[in-house]
Scaffold this motif. Structure first.
Motif, PDB file in Angstrom:
ATOM      1  N   PHE B 178       0.851  -1.180   0.000  1.00  0.00           N
ATOM      2  CA  PHE B 178       0.000   0.000   0.000  1.00  0.00           C
ATOM      3  C   PHE B 178       0.891   1.235   0.000  1.00  0.00           C
ATOM      4  O   PHE B 178       1.910   1.270   0.689  1.00  0.00           O
ATOM      5  N   VAL B 179       0.476   2.207  -0.770  1.00  0.00           N
ATOM      6  CA  VAL B 179       1.224   3.458  -0.799  1.00  0.00           C
ATOM      7  C   VAL B 179       0.267   4.575  -0.391  1.00  0.00           C
ATOM      8  O   VAL B 179      -0.798   4.737  -0.974  1.00  0.00           O
ATOM      9  N   SER B 180       0.652   5.303   0.626  1.00  0.00           N
ATOM     10  CA  SER B 180      -0.166   6.407   1.103  1.00  0.00           C
ATOM     11  C   SER B 180       0.322   7.661   0.380  1.00  0.00           C
ATOM     12  O   SER B 180       1.165   8.398   0.878  1.00  0.00           O
ATOM     13  N   VAL B 181      -0.256   7.881  -0.814  1.00  0.00           N
ATOM     14  CA  VAL B 181       0.229   8.950  -1.679  1.00  0.00           C
ATOM     15  C   VAL B 181      -0.030  10.315  -1.044  1.00  0.00           C
ATOM     16  O   VAL B 181      -1.163  10.648  -0.725  1.00  0.00           O
ATOM     17  N   GLY B 182       1.039  11.058  -0.832  1.00  0.00           N
ATOM     18  CA  GLY B 182       0.882  12.395  -0.253  1.00  0.00           C
ATOM     19  C   GLY B 182       1.107  12.447   1.245  1.00  0.00           C
ATOM     20  O   GLY B 182       1.167  13.525   1.828  1.00  0.00           O
ATOM     21  N   ALA B 183       1.223  11.272   1.871  1.00  0.00           N
ATOM     22  CA  ALA B 183       1.340  11.253   3.337  1.00  0.00           C
ATOM     23  C   ALA B 183       2.636  11.911   3.819  1.00  0.00           C
ATOM     24  O   ALA B 183       2.637  12.626   4.826  1.00  0.00           O
ATOM     25  N   ASP B 184       3.730  11.684   3.084  1.00  0.00           N
ATOM     26  CA  ASP B 184       5.032  12.195   3.525  1.00  0.00           C
ATOM     27  C   ASP B 184       5.013  13.695   3.797  1.00  0.00           C
ATOM     28  O   ASP B 184       5.611  14.174   4.760  1.00  0.00           O
ATOM     29  N   SER B 185       4.316  14.414   2.922  1.00  0.00           N
ATOM     30  CA  SER B 185       4.341  15.870   3.044  1.00  0.00           C
ATOM     31  C   SER B 185       3.072  16.409   3.705  1.00  0.00           C
ATOM     32  O   SER B 185       2.858  17.616   3.755  1.00  0.00           O
ATOM     33  N   ALA B 186       2.232  15.507   4.208  1.00  0.00           N
ATOM     34  CA  ALA B 186       0.978  15.948   4.837  1.00  0.00           C
ATOM     35  C   ALA B 186       1.219  16.371   6.280  1.00  0.00           C
ATOM     36  O   ALA B 186       2.163  15.915   6.924  1.00  0.00           O
ATOM     37  N   THR B 187       0.351  17.231   6.756  1.00  0.00           N
ATOM     38  CA  THR B 187       0.407  17.597   8.176  1.00  0.00           C
ATOM     39  C   THR B 187      -0.949  17.285   8.795  1.00  0.00           C
ATOM     40  O   THR B 187      -1.975  17.307   8.107  1.00  0.00           O
ATOM     41  N   PRO B 188      -0.962  16.983  10.089  1.00  0.00           N
ATOM     42  CA  PRO B 188      -2.241  16.699  10.748  1.00  0.00           C
ATOM     43  C   PRO B 188      -3.174  17.900  10.635  1.00  0.00           C
ATOM     44  O   PRO B 188      -2.716  19.046  10.636  1.00  0.00           O
ATOM     45  N   ALA B 189      -4.469  17.632  10.527  1.00  0.00           N
ATOM     46  CA  ALA B 189      -5.445  18.720  10.440  1.00  0.00           C
ATOM     47  C   ALA B 189      -5.408  19.535  11.733  1.00  0.00           C
ATOM     48  O   ALA B 189      -5.012  19.031  12.787  1.00  0.00           O
ATOM     49  N   PRO B 190      -5.832  20.804  11.650  1.00  0.00           N
ATOM     50  CA  PRO B 190      -5.851  21.649  12.850  1.00  0.00           C
ATOM     51  C   PRO B 190      -6.640  20.971  13.975  1.00  0.00           C
ATOM     52  O   PRO B 190      -7.736  20.471  13.749  1.00  0.00           O
ATOM     53  N   GLY B 191      -6.054  20.946  15.155  1.00  0.00           N
ATOM     54  CA  GLY B 191      -6.747  20.359  16.301  1.00  0.00           C
ATOM     55  C   GLY B 191      -6.386  18.921  16.593  1.00  0.00           C
ATOM     56  O   GLY B 191      -6.615  18.435  17.703  1.00  0.00           O
ATOM     57  N   VAL B 192      -5.808  18.231  15.595  1.00  0.00           N
ATOM     58  CA  VAL B 192      -5.532  16.801  15.773  1.00  0.00           C
ATOM     59  C   VAL B 192      -4.479  16.585  16.867  1.00  0.00           C
ATOM     60  O   VAL B 192      -4.711  15.862  17.846  1.00  0.00           O
ATOM     61  N   LEU B 193      -3.319  17.201  16.710  1.00  0.00           N
ATOM     62  CA  LEU B 193      -2.248  16.976  17.689  1.00  0.00           C
ATOM     63  C   LEU B 193      -2.636  17.531  19.059  1.00  0.00           C
ATOM     64  O   LEU B 193      -2.350  16.912  20.091  1.00  0.00           O
ATOM     65  N   GLU B 194      -3.320  18.670  19.070  1.00  0.00           N
ATOM     66  CA  GLU B 194      -3.767  19.265  20.330  1.00  0.00           C
ATOM     67  C   GLU B 194      -4.723  18.308  21.050  1.00  0.00           C
ATOM     68  O   GLU B 194      -4.615  18.109  22.265  1.00  0.00           O
ATOM     69  N   ALA B 195      -5.659  17.725  20.288  1.00  0.00           N
ATOM     70  CA  ALA B 195      -6.620  16.809  20.908  1.00  0.00           C
ATOM     71  C   ALA B 195      -5.909  15.608  21.514  1.00  0.00           C
ATOM     72  O   ALA B 195      -6.230  15.169  22.622  1.00  0.00           O
ATOM     73  N   VAL B 196      -4.925  15.075  20.794  1.00  0.00           N
ATOM     74  CA  VAL B 196      -4.193  13.910  21.307  1.00  0.00           C
ATOM     75  C   VAL B 196      -3.424  14.308  22.566  1.00  0.00           C
ATOM     76  O   VAL B 196      -3.453  13.601  23.579  1.00  0.00           O
ATOM     77  N   GLU B 197      -2.749  15.456  22.496  1.00  0.00           N
ATOM     78  CA  GLU B 197      -1.952  15.892  23.648  1.00  0.00           C
ATOM     79  C   GLU B 197      -2.809  16.096  24.894  1.00  0.00           C
ATOM     80  O   GLU B 197      -2.393  15.772  26.006  1.00  0.00           O
ATOM     81  N   GLU B 198      -4.009  16.619  24.693  1.00  0.00           N
ATOM     82  CA  GLU B 198      -4.879  16.905  25.839  1.00  0.00           C
ATOM     83  C   GLU B 198      -5.689  15.689  26.289  1.00  0.00           C
ATOM     84  O   GLU B 198      -6.373  15.748  27.316  1.00  0.00           O
ATOM     85  N   ALA B 199      -5.619  14.612  25.527  1.00  0.00           N
ATOM     86  CA  ALA B 199      -6.471  13.449  25.821  1.00  0.00           C
ATOM     87  C   ALA B 199      -5.993  12.714  27.073  1.00  0.00           C
ATOM     88  O   ALA B 199      -4.797  12.675  27.377  1.00  0.00           O
ATOM     89  N   ASP B 200      -6.937  12.135  27.792  1.00  0.00           N
ATOM     90  CA  ASP B 200      -6.581  11.251  28.897  1.00  0.00           C
ATOM     91  C   ASP B 200      -6.058   9.937  28.352  1.00  0.00           C
ATOM     92  O   ASP B 200      -5.186   9.318  28.940  1.00  0.00           O
ATOM     93  N   PHE B 201      -6.614   9.502  27.239  1.00  0.00           N
ATOM     94  CA  PHE B 201      -6.128   8.279  26.581  1.00  0.00           C
ATOM     95  C   PHE B 201      -6.659   8.232  25.158  1.00  0.00           C
ATOM     96  O   PHE B 201      -7.534   9.029  24.780  1.00  0.00           O
ATOM     97  N   VAL B 202      -6.080   7.324  24.394  1.00  0.00           N
ATOM     98  CA  VAL B 202      -6.462   7.163  22.985  1.00  0.00           C
ATOM     99  C   VAL B 202      -6.970   5.742  22.782  1.00  0.00           C
ATOM    100  O   VAL B 202      -6.363   4.790  23.280  1.00  0.00           O
ATOM    101  N   LEU B 203      -8.084   5.616  22.058  1.00  0.00           N
ATOM    102  CA  LEU B 203      -8.632   4.292  21.762  1.00  0.00           C
ATOM    103  C   LEU B 203      -8.513   3.982  20.272  1.00  0.00           C
ATOM    104  O   LEU B 203      -8.706   4.853  19.433  1.00  0.00           O
ATOM    105  N   LEU B 204      -8.188   2.723  19.984  1.00  0.00           N
ATOM    106  CA  LEU B 204      -8.170   2.239  18.608  1.00  0.00           C
ATOM    107  C   LEU B 204      -9.318   1.243  18.452  1.00  0.00           C
ATOM    108  O   LEU B 204      -9.246   0.139  18.979  1.00  0.00           O
ATOM    109  N   PRO B 205     -10.373   1.610  17.749  1.00  0.00           N
ATOM    110  CA  PRO B 205     -11.505   0.699  17.557  1.00  0.00           C
ATOM    111  C   PRO B 205     -11.085  -0.473  16.668  1.00  0.00           C
ATOM    112  O   PRO B 205      -9.967  -0.474  16.140  1.00  0.00           O
TER     113      PRO B 205
END
Lengths: 322, 322
Positions: B178-205
């Motif tokens: 699988f090739v994630s075309v464009g991923a290398d130069s992509a940045t997380p959407a606004p709020g993504v990293l902040e939400a993770v940083e502020e989270a008590d925990f992260v769940l993977l469904p």
């Protein structure tokens, strides 16, 4: 015979269906084949929700291709409206232009081809590959030309898109004038002038003389080419009122009386050679134009074919005279 | 609690519904409010007929907003298919991706907003204004990142869009990678990293670990941010087979065995802290990861809520320990 017809929406489409019937049913069927080239109005085209909508071209295509909503005169038969309902649920504007789902697919195909760089004439041809309308349907121009309406009401004086005036306001806001935005620099679509030049005659169906036929004639080059031909028109006005639609509101805006005579004079004898009026208008005289009276309501296919046949016969007769 | 969930489509959406139920039904309701931020996979987004389609974001939005086709797990309830039928009648390709009419409206809104210059995150927020999913739904990135699949069959070796492989070929052509075309130069959407940083925990469904969770973690910055948190995952594999979908075909392509243990090891102990497996996999040991066994089929709302509650409880417990 090679016939060119300038057409707007419903009136033009129904006349064309009658014309096809008339040509196939002619007694002198000995003549091999008659070609009909339709030059369609694109002045009321509009971009809605990112989709390019060509109401008049589609009405002609659906009507002649057997996909039209017969009662309504426009839009598709057996239509559904899920997309419209959902766009409304999202609060999308405008909500006054009701696109049906089947119709939306046509606009998706057109918009995608436009985005890919195809001109409207090539796209119209591609769409007609499916519909097989039995005529060659050309947009008046590949350039974007849109009719805007200068209106004045409580909200002030402003220009709005023709569709907003026509569909949203039902032509109830007085129009001061019409502006064919982009017409000055537009050129006729490929094939348009050639078709007119090669035509035996040109017919004007009972389409709106201002915003349909008028828009087509407003593309530089088309009026002169048409005027050089034998031209027979069918009056869209019967006994002082439009056969259908709100042509009176358009005529009022340009200072033309709503009468069969006034519309013929508006086209003028340098353009028009023959003019069919309803029996209610029998006796109308237009200087320099041969006027014939016959029942003009396109109430059923037979009646419509009879009107088209009368237009063809008058054009042939006038052509032989000149 | 502030919870972040990385989600793909159906599995993620159903887990999220269970999580909402679980949080509202907790015995210790004394706690005021729990916020859920969903980071949605956009790697299987695709442009079809000029419309931008975000299958995973929409599945989450429709599922949590009450508009989902429950039996199918994706697409809208009470859907009609006029647009699809018509596009087919025009001979438009592809015909293997069946867009429903209601769904099309969502894509029209999105595409129009994209054309107007809005980023996907702002558009997703606008769409959610209508659906009120009860979670904050963020795309993993506003950049265009598309998963393509390197396949080899009788037609040779070539890269095709993930949707073509998944929907058209039902993942039946062996995937090499699988090739994630464009991923290398992509940045997380606004709020993504902040939400993770502020989270008590992260769940993977129990979403696809390769093309859903894997795509999200492949956006530079997201994996590191998530790994710094307490992370609890729910195995998408039960007794050696995917709970639903064709995750096995994806795992095979990246050389990972289709087992609850192998997927946890693929995520790795540097990312994963806790792992829920089905009772069929009780006894599985993953070094550095706390494993708990419970019934994992999301067969009804109660069962699904119980799974989500177990994930939350394990995350809270692991968080308190560290």
């Amino acid at each position: 015979m090679r016939i060119v017809v300038l057409a707007g929406g419903i009136g033009g489409a129904r006349f064309l269906r009658g014309l096809k019937d008339a040509l196939h049913n002619r007694a002198d069927q000995a003549e091999p084949q008659h070609s009909i080239t339709v030059i369609g109005n694109t002045g009321d085209d509009i971009t809605l929700f990112g989709l390019r909508v060509c109401p008049d071209l589609d009405t002609v295509m659906y009507t002649l291709g057997g996909g039209i909503n017969e009662e309504q005169g426009w839009g598709r038969a057996d239509e559904t409206f899920s997309v419209r309902e959902e766009l409304k649920a999202y609060g999308m504007q405008p909500q006054w232009f009701g696109l049906g789902d089947r119709d939306v697919a046509t606009h998706i195909v057109r918009s995608q081809m436009l985005a890919a760089g195809y001109p409207l004439s090539a796209i119209t041809e591609a769409l007609c590959d499916r519909w097989q309308p039995g005529v060659r349907l050309l947009p008046m121009t590949d350039d974007q030309v849109e009719t805007h309406v200068l209106v004045a009401d409580g909200s002030g004086r402003r220009a709005i898109h023709f569709q907003e005036w026509w569909v949203r306001h039902r032509a109830q806001i007085p129009a001061e004038s019409f502006v064919s935005v982009g017409a000055d620099s537009a050129t006729p679509a490929p094939g348009v002038l050639e078709a007119v030049e090669e035509a035996d005659f040109v017919l004007l169906p009972p389409s709106n003389p201002v915003v349909s036929i008028g828009s087509i004639l407003g593309i530089p080059g088309i009026r002169d080419a048409v005027a050089a031909k034998t031209v027979v028109g069918v009056s869209p006005i019967i006994g002082g009122a439009p056969v259908r639609g709100m042509a009176d509101a358009c005529l009022r805006a340009i200072g033309v009386e709503t009468s069969a005579r006034a519309v013929a004079e508006h086209y003028g004898p340098e353009l028009l050679d023959g003019w069919l009026v309803d029996e209610a208008d029998a006796g109308v005289v237009v200087e320099g134009v041969e006027v014939r009276a016959l029942p003009l309501y396109m109430s059923d296919p037979e009646r419509t074919a009879a009107i088209a046949r009368a237009a063809v016969e008058l054009a042939v007769e006038l052509g032989e005279r000149s």
